[in-house]
Write a protein that holds these residues in place. Structure first.
Motif, PDB file in Angstrom:
ATOM      1  N   ILE A 139       0.857  -1.183   0.000  1.00 14.52           N
ATOM      2  CA  ILE A 139       0.000   0.000   0.000  1.00 14.52           C
ATOM      3  C   ILE A 139       0.895   1.236   0.000  1.00 14.52           C
ATOM      4  O   ILE A 139       1.856   1.327   0.757  1.00 14.52           O
ATOM      5  CB  ILE A 139      -0.938   0.016   1.221  1.00 14.52           C
ATOM      6  N   CYS A 140       0.568   2.166  -0.867  1.00 16.97           N
ATOM      7  CA  CYS A 140       1.344   3.396  -1.017  1.00 16.97           C
ATOM      8  C   CYS A 140       0.457   4.585  -0.722  1.00 16.97           C
ATOM      9  O   CYS A 140      -0.738   4.557  -0.993  1.00 16.97           O
ATOM     10  CB  CYS A 140       1.869   3.520  -2.449  1.00 16.97           C
ATOM     11  N   GLY A 141       1.047   5.649  -0.193  1.00 15.11           N
ATOM     12  CA  GLY A 141       0.237   6.819   0.070  1.00 15.11           C
ATOM     13  C   GLY A 141       1.025   8.008   0.554  1.00 15.11           C
ATOM     14  O   GLY A 141       2.225   7.934   0.808  1.00 15.11           O
ATOM     15  N   ASP A 142       0.300   9.096   0.645  1.00  9.32           N
ATOM     16  CA  ASP A 142       0.860  10.356   1.120  1.00  9.32           C
ATOM     17  C   ASP A 142      -0.125  10.990   2.087  1.00  9.32           C
ATOM     18  O   ASP A 142      -1.310  11.096   1.778  1.00  9.32           O
ATOM     19  CB  ASP A 142       1.102  11.309  -0.068  1.00  9.32           C
ATOM     20  N   GLU A 143       0.374  11.394   3.245  1.00  7.05           N
ATOM     21  CA  GLU A 143      -0.446  12.095   4.225  1.00  7.05           C
ATOM     22  C   GLU A 143       0.061  13.519   4.373  1.00  7.05           C
ATOM     23  O   GLU A 143       1.267  13.759   4.356  1.00  7.05           O
ATOM     24  CB  GLU A 143      -0.409  11.382   5.572  1.00  7.05           C
ATOM     25  N   ALA A 144      -0.892  14.432   4.513  1.00  7.56           N
ATOM     26  CA  ALA A 144      -0.586  15.857   4.674  1.00  7.56           C
ATOM     27  C   ALA A 144       0.239  16.378   3.501  1.00  7.56           C
ATOM     28  O   ALA A 144       1.141  17.181   3.660  1.00  7.56           O
ATOM     29  CB  ALA A 144       0.122  16.109   5.996  1.00  7.56           C
ATOM     30  N   VAL A 145      -0.089  15.899   2.301  1.00  5.70           N
ATOM     31  CA  VAL A 145       0.605  16.330   1.093  1.00  5.70           C
ATOM     32  C   VAL A 145      -0.452  16.780   0.089  1.00  5.70           C
ATOM     33  O   VAL A 145      -1.396  16.045  -0.202  1.00  5.70           O
ATOM     34  CB  VAL A 145       1.451  15.188   0.480  1.00  5.70           C
ATOM     35  N   THR A 146      -0.283  17.963  -0.436  1.00  2.09           N
ATOM     36  CA  THR A 146      -1.237  18.491  -1.403  1.00  2.09           C
ATOM     37  C   THR A 146      -1.201  17.712  -2.707  1.00  2.09           C
ATOM     38  O   THR A 146      -0.150  17.194  -3.108  1.00  2.09           O
ATOM     39  CB  THR A 146      -0.976  19.989  -1.684  1.00  2.09           C
ATOM     40  N   GLY A 147      -2.329  17.657  -3.369  1.00  2.00           N
ATOM     41  CA  GLY A 147      -2.417  17.009  -4.671  1.00  2.00           C
ATOM     42  C   GLY A 147      -1.828  17.840  -5.778  1.00  2.00           C
ATOM     43  O   GLY A 147      -1.724  17.391  -6.911  1.00  2.00           O
ATOM     44  N   ARG A 148      -1.435  19.061  -5.466  1.00  2.00           N
ATOM     45  CA  ARG A 148      -0.809  19.927  -6.473  1.00  2.00           C
ATOM     46  C   ARG A 148       0.625  19.509  -6.776  1.00  2.00           C
ATOM     47  O   ARG A 148       1.148  19.797  -7.834  1.00  2.00           O
ATOM     48  CB  ARG A 148      -0.823  21.380  -6.007  1.00  2.00           C
ATOM     49  N   LYS A 149       1.262  18.859  -5.796  1.00  2.00           N
ATOM     50  CA  LYS A 149       2.647  18.428  -5.983  1.00  2.00           C
ATOM     51  C   LYS A 149       2.690  17.170  -6.845  1.00  2.00           C
ATOM     52  O   LYS A 149       1.979  16.216  -6.577  1.00  2.00           O
ATOM     53  CB  LYS A 149       3.298  18.124  -4.627  1.00  2.00           C
ATOM     54  N   ASN A 150       3.511  17.199  -7.873  1.00  2.00           N
ATOM     55  CA  ASN A 150       3.652  16.029  -8.736  1.00  2.00           C
ATOM     56  C   ASN A 150       4.589  14.991  -8.132  1.00  2.00           C
ATOM     57  O   ASN A 150       4.396  13.802  -8.309  1.00  2.00           O
ATOM     58  CB  ASN A 150       4.164  16.433 -10.121  1.00  2.00           C
TER      59      ASN A 150
END
Length: 168
Positions: free
Chosen positions: A97-108
């Motif tokens: 499982i991969c993910g990002d927390e507290a990271v905006t979707g604007r960042k590529n």
């Protein structure tokens, strides 16, 4: 096929979220009449993958992103995807499982997306599951490009579980 030891740990689900995925999947699978004997989280990842394949399941990976209170929490996203997987004879591999927390979707460039690409490089996945396409990023053109080139272009089925989008 790349080796699993080449996959970054940054961008991986933490231990608690891995348990959410596994426990939710097990409960739903049992409710669907699937015999889950042999699918123990204490077993090696490859033993569980082999168990799933032997039992006619697709191997699924997932991505989550949580950046604000206006979205489903990480646990909610993971649980919903795990339920979908169990309902559709897919096994979500908690370690992948991969993910990002507290990271905006604007960042590529995000650790979870980088890791997701590495997991896709291994060739283990039959399906890629995501709670909602907007979790990939804010711009629909970038979402579409990523799915087309990085997921479907590799022969992996792509599913947005809450939006009823399925590349199959």
């Amino acid at each position: 096929m790349n080796h699993f030891h080449d996959i970054n740990e940054e961008g991986a689900a933490n231990e608690a979220m891995r348990h959410v995925a596994h426990d939710t999947w097990i409960k739903r699978a049992e409710g669907n009449g699937i015999n889950v004997n042999g699918c123990d989280l204490k077993a090696s990842m490859m033993d569980r993958v082999q168990w799933a394949i032997t039992n006619g399941m697709l191997i699924a990976i997932m991505y989550f992103r949580y950046s604000s209170d206006k979205q489903g929490s990480t646990a909610q996203q993971i649980a919903k995807v795990a339920e979908y997987a169990a309902d559709h004879k897919m096994y979500v591999v908690p370690e992948l499982i991969c993910g990002d927390e507290a990271v905006t979707g604007r960042k590529n460039q995000r650790p979870g997306i980088t890791r997701l690409t590495q997991v896709l490089d291994t060739g283990i996945a039959d399906a890629f599951l995501i709670y909602k396409l907007s979790r990939l990023g804010r711009r629909s053109d970038k979402q579409s490009t990523f799915l087309r080139e990085e997921v479907v272009g590799r022969g992996v089925r792509a599913v947005s579980v809450t939006e009823n989008v399925d590349s199959a």
